[in-house]
Design a protein around this motif. Sequence first.
Motif, short mmCIF file in Angstrom:
data_model
loop_
_atom_site.label_atom_id
_atom_site.label_comp_id
_atom_site.label_asym_id
_atom_site.label_seq_id
_atom_site.Cartn_x
_atom_site.Cartn_y
_atom_site.Cartn_z
N GLY A 172 0.81 -1.22 0.00
CA GLY A 172 0.00 0.00 0.00
C GLY A 172 0.84 1.26 0.00
O GLY A 172 0.56 2.22 -0.72
N ALA A 173 1.90 1.26 0.81
CA ALA A 173 2.77 2.43 0.87
C ALA A 173 3.51 2.65 -0.45
O ALA A 173 3.69 3.79 -0.89
N ASP A 174 3.90 1.58 -1.11
CA ASP A 174 4.65 1.69 -2.36
C ASP A 174 3.79 2.18 -3.51
O ASP A 174 4.21 3.03 -4.30
N LEU A 175 2.56 1.68 -3.60
CA LEU A 175 1.68 2.04 -4.71
C LEU A 175 0.73 3.19 -4.39
O LEU A 175 -0.03 3.62 -5.26
N GLY A 176 0.77 3.67 -3.16
CA GLY A 176 -0.12 4.78 -2.80
C GLY A 176 -1.56 4.35 -2.60
O GLY A 176 -2.48 5.11 -2.93
N MET A 177 -1.78 3.15 -2.08
CA MET A 177 -3.14 2.66 -1.82
C MET A 177 -3.50 2.92 -0.37
O MET A 177 -2.70 2.68 0.54
N SER A 178 -4.71 3.42 -0.16
CA SER A 178 -5.17 3.66 1.20
C SER A 178 -5.42 2.34 1.91
O SER A 178 -5.51 1.28 1.29
N THR A 179 -5.56 2.41 3.23
CA THR A 179 -5.82 1.20 4.01
C THR A 179 -7.10 0.52 3.58
O THR A 179 -7.17 -0.71 3.44
N SER A 180 -8.13 1.30 3.34
CA SER A 180 -9.41 0.72 2.91
C SER A 180 -9.31 0.09 1.53
O SER A 180 -9.96 -0.91 1.23
N ALA A 181 -8.46 0.65 0.67
CA ALA A 181 -8.32 0.12 -0.69
C ALA A 181 -7.55 -1.19 -0.72
O ALA A 181 -7.66 -1.96 -1.68
N LEU A 182 -6.76 -1.47 0.34
CA LEU A 182 -5.98 -2.70 0.36
C LEU A 182 -6.85 -3.94 0.34
O LEU A 182 -6.41 -5.02 -0.08
N GLN A 183 -8.08 -3.79 0.82
CA GLN A 183 -9.01 -4.93 0.77
C GLN A 183 -9.15 -5.46 -0.65
O GLN A 183 -9.28 -6.66 -0.88
N TRP A 184 -9.07 -4.55 -1.63
CA TRP A 184 -9.27 -4.96 -3.01
C TRP A 184 -8.11 -5.79 -3.54
O TRP A 184 -8.26 -6.49 -4.55
N ALA A 185 -6.96 -5.75 -2.89
CA ALA A 185 -5.87 -6.63 -3.28
C ALA A 185 -6.26 -8.09 -3.11
O ALA A 185 -5.81 -8.97 -3.85
N VAL A 186 -7.11 -8.36 -2.11
CA VAL A 186 -7.63 -9.71 -1.87
C VAL A 186 -8.91 -9.94 -2.66
O VAL A 186 -9.09 -10.96 -3.32
#
Length: 494
Positions: A64-78
């Motif tokens: 998330g830190a590397d790609l600039g994804m918010s904490t809430s957006a990290l859910q979409w990685a799964v």
Amino acid sequence: MAIDTTPTSAPSSTPAPVVGQQAVARPAPRLSPRDRLVLFVLCAAQFMVALDFSVLNVALPVLGADLGMSTSALQWAVTAFALPSGGFLLLFGRMGDLYGRRRLFLAGLALFGAASLLATLAWDPASFLAGRALQGLGAAAIVPTGMSLLTTTFPEGPARDRALGISGTLLSLGFTVGMVAGGVLTDLLSWRSTMGLLALFALVVLPLAPRLLPESRTPERPRLDVPGAVTVTGGLLSLIYALTTAAEHGFGRADVLVTLAAGLLLLAVFVAVESRSAAPLVSLPMLRRRTVAWGNLGGLVTFSMMSTVVFVLTLYLQEVLHLSAFETGLVFGVQGVLSVVAGTFAPRVIGRFGTRRTLVGALAGQGAVGLSLPALGEGGWSVVLATAAVSLASMCHLGAIISYGLTVTSGVPDEEQGLATGLVTSTQQVGITVGIPLLGVLATTATDLRSGVHTVLVVDAAIVLAAAVLVAVGLRVNRPAGSGTVEAEPLRAR
């Protein structure tokens, strides 16, 4: 696991001969060098997909830190992976039956490898999520076609028991290895190496598969049931989205409630469509088989409840006992090693007691061991108890995985193996998805995390034990079973 290399006997889908009420034991066939290579290709692909389920979890904050994804957006990685990988399983399983399992398996493998490379090289959140979604689509083609290639290549009986035992072991091991490898790779290299590892797997397997795997399809080519495909795929996509989102945000959100209702409605429409279709995507008489219905119930419970145990124990070990991510990974690494041991002996247990009794016994063992976990405290001994209990529960869990897959696919004609294995893998995916949002929320929303974890573990064990009773009654496990997969009872629609 050592495998003999004497040429295998001629395939036969005929169950073991029956004398009185017991099946006559047959000697376990030995696998030829070519059989070993076929098994390697199919199991390596399944291991790769299992690895993808967990390898990224530890790396999410860094990603998330590397790609600039918010904490809430990290859910979409799964979620971006879970949606297509679960939603298209039944459709791709049936397409493999109709148009060629090998062809679809190879297409899925190529897509998965290319998508993993895209995720490795991702330059922004959109490109990464696109890679994850395409990985899920590739996995949806690999898993049911790979499993149906396995069940049509190896004859029903000891040969299939052995092959599915190895496959189930690697499935469980892949999930565990992913948890450990994700942390190690992220610390030593970067989060991108977790996706690069998957691309490397595909690169190794893809050149071997065309030379080794035989083409397999139904002798007739009926038209694809498009209305059934649309409704079941839409229903599964909606249901998986609702459950994965609820795992992060609870069931109170409007999008969760709407998609949950839509998913259930579409699945109800799907059943109505299938009852009127001349060439249904899912044969309703197959769903009425005791082995299919009750076997899949056992599979659903063992996957959903074991994934919940892993989830809440991860919270407990890190938040209550303050173990590091690496130390937590080692706990589950012990679990993985003992799962390999269980996979080595599972075919022998199944040969001795039969698939149905093994399934019921494995569920009962998983639930019984789970009852010891609420004794966890805050002292150092709790790490030992957690490691021992989750490892023993996982050994029973692996026995349930193998025996439920055999229960569901035994006696199914080759032309319907893609459908049967699609049901098996859909149950697996939904099970992994459903447990955490339904029970994990009891731990994450509790005032005291330790008491919340205890509550989840008690409820979890009770559900598994209740399922063991229901499956035993549903499969009519009420007489001594001889060796052999089908336990002397012919399968028929009920």
